[in-house]
Design an enzyme around this catalytic site. Sequence first.
Site, PDB file in Angstrom:
ATOM      1  N   ARG A 209       0.831  -1.207   0.000  1.00 32.46           N
ATOM      2  CA  ARG A 209       0.000   0.000   0.000  1.00 32.46           C
ATOM      3  C   ARG A 209       0.859   1.248   0.000  1.00 32.46           C
ATOM      4  O   ARG A 209       1.973   1.261   0.546  1.00 32.46           O
ATOM      5  CB  ARG A 209      -0.919   0.013   1.221  1.00 32.46           C
ATOM      6  N   LYS A 249      -2.795  -0.635   8.593  1.00 31.16           N
ATOM      7  CA  LYS A 249      -4.255  -0.650   8.535  1.00 31.16           C
ATOM      8  C   LYS A 249      -4.872  -1.658   9.498  1.00 31.16           C
ATOM      9  O   LYS A 249      -5.827  -1.357  10.211  1.00 31.16           O
ATOM     10  CB  LYS A 249      -4.690  -0.955   7.092  1.00 31.16           C
ATOM     11  N   HIS A 325      -2.651   3.464  -6.431  1.00 28.14           N
ATOM     12  CA  HIS A 325      -3.284   2.305  -5.801  1.00 28.14           C
ATOM     13  C   HIS A 325      -3.524   1.189  -6.813  1.00 28.14           C
ATOM     14  O   HIS A 325      -3.513  -0.006  -6.459  1.00 28.14           O
ATOM     15  CB  HIS A 325      -4.609   2.709  -5.150  1.00 28.14           C
ATOM     16  N   HIS A 351      -3.793  -8.936   3.747  1.00 22.43           N
ATOM     17  CA  HIS A 351      -5.208  -9.137   4.009  1.00 22.43           C
ATOM     18  C   HIS A 351      -5.380 -10.084   5.191  1.00 22.43           C
ATOM     19  O   HIS A 351      -4.569 -10.981   5.409  1.00 22.43           O
ATOM     20  CB  HIS A 351      -5.914  -9.725   2.783  1.00 22.43           C
ATOM     21  N   TYR A 361     -10.709  -9.532  -5.679  1.00 17.23           N
ATOM     22  CA  TYR A 361     -10.045  -9.900  -6.935  1.00 17.23           C
ATOM     23  C   TYR A 361     -10.531 -11.221  -7.536  1.00 17.23           C
ATOM     24  O   TYR A 361      -9.938 -11.718  -8.493  1.00 17.23           O
ATOM     25  CB  TYR A 361      -8.531 -10.012  -6.699  1.00 17.23           C
TER      26      TYR A 361
END
Length: 380
Positions: A209, A249, A325, A351, A361
Amino acid sequence: MPIRKLQSGKYRVDISLGIDPITGKRRRTTKIATSAKEAEEIYYSTRRKFHNGDMPSVKRTAYSFSELVEKYLTLKKTELKSSTYSAAENIVNSRILPYFKNSTIKFITQREILEYRESLQKDNLKHTYINKIMFYVKDIFNLAIEENLLSEHPTKRIKNLKIKDAFEDDIRFWTPEQFQTFISIFDEKKYKDFFKKVYYTFAYFTGVRLGEQLALEWNDFNKYSLEIKVNKTLTKIKQGDDFLVTNPKTSSSKRVITINKKLASLLVKWKSHQKEGLGKYGIEQSEKTRIFKFDYKTPDRAYLTNFIKRTCEKHNLDIPPISVHELRHSHVALLINRGEDIYIISQRLGHKTTTTTYDIYGHLFPSRQKELADRLDELF
């Protein structure tokens, strides 16, 4: 008393029923009575129903939506990370508060909120973004329920807008050939060009990211094991050029990823260039120096994305100008195309579960139908 005798001998009763929740204008209703006594009875009975909350279309309260928002943001500032709070504050102040600023909360019903959502749809906003805005609308009214300012949640029966093939429509990515077309325009002899080549190559071949990339320091890079430690993120503060370094995050975002040898060699070469380049600005390089820093400022999302667009236009590149991104999306598409396992891809992206990866995805993964049909052929 707002009762007036008409020329016909009847009486007109003008009754105030509070403020319209959206326009802020006073609501009034007019009734006709055949006598003065009946007019008084109509006036007092209507006002009594209004004050008792027995008129479903006009409920009474003095607590304004603006006051509720102020209380909500004050509370969230103590609960959320600075970067998360900044995003929430921006949505609430720019998207929600302007519409309801003249409202009192008990006047806002499901109907008004659905009309508000329709206004967002008329602005041609994506359903994913509208649902995000509506999350904050619901959360604001959650506070009203907790504070006993409302007895019923006005959004409880409002479901999210359907996201049909949203990611299939929205996700753009570069193929390896398109990426090579873009990266080939950089002149390694030029300091800033070399920085950009390193940055965009890193983004394309790691999928890290943006905030995580910009927070990386040289002590996060092990040139011997070819590993990058991702354990923090950089967020630009709303006003000014300052940045805030925070935890990633999610907890699963803390990870170690392995990079390919050519990318590692490029980083080693950039470290040498950076030392000389920063020296011209009077900045001494150390292991705490951010990897993606080329002068006294830290590049941000707008700078890095706009450069892609300007470069594609300037050099007439036959490739779609994507955002920073979307380089992350490009990395995922690259791995899927090469047959990598979804578990490995999920770990690399940071993730929490493979479900998250597949939800975003899944449509990029090749269909297994043909493989199944080929295996069935073996049974004949």
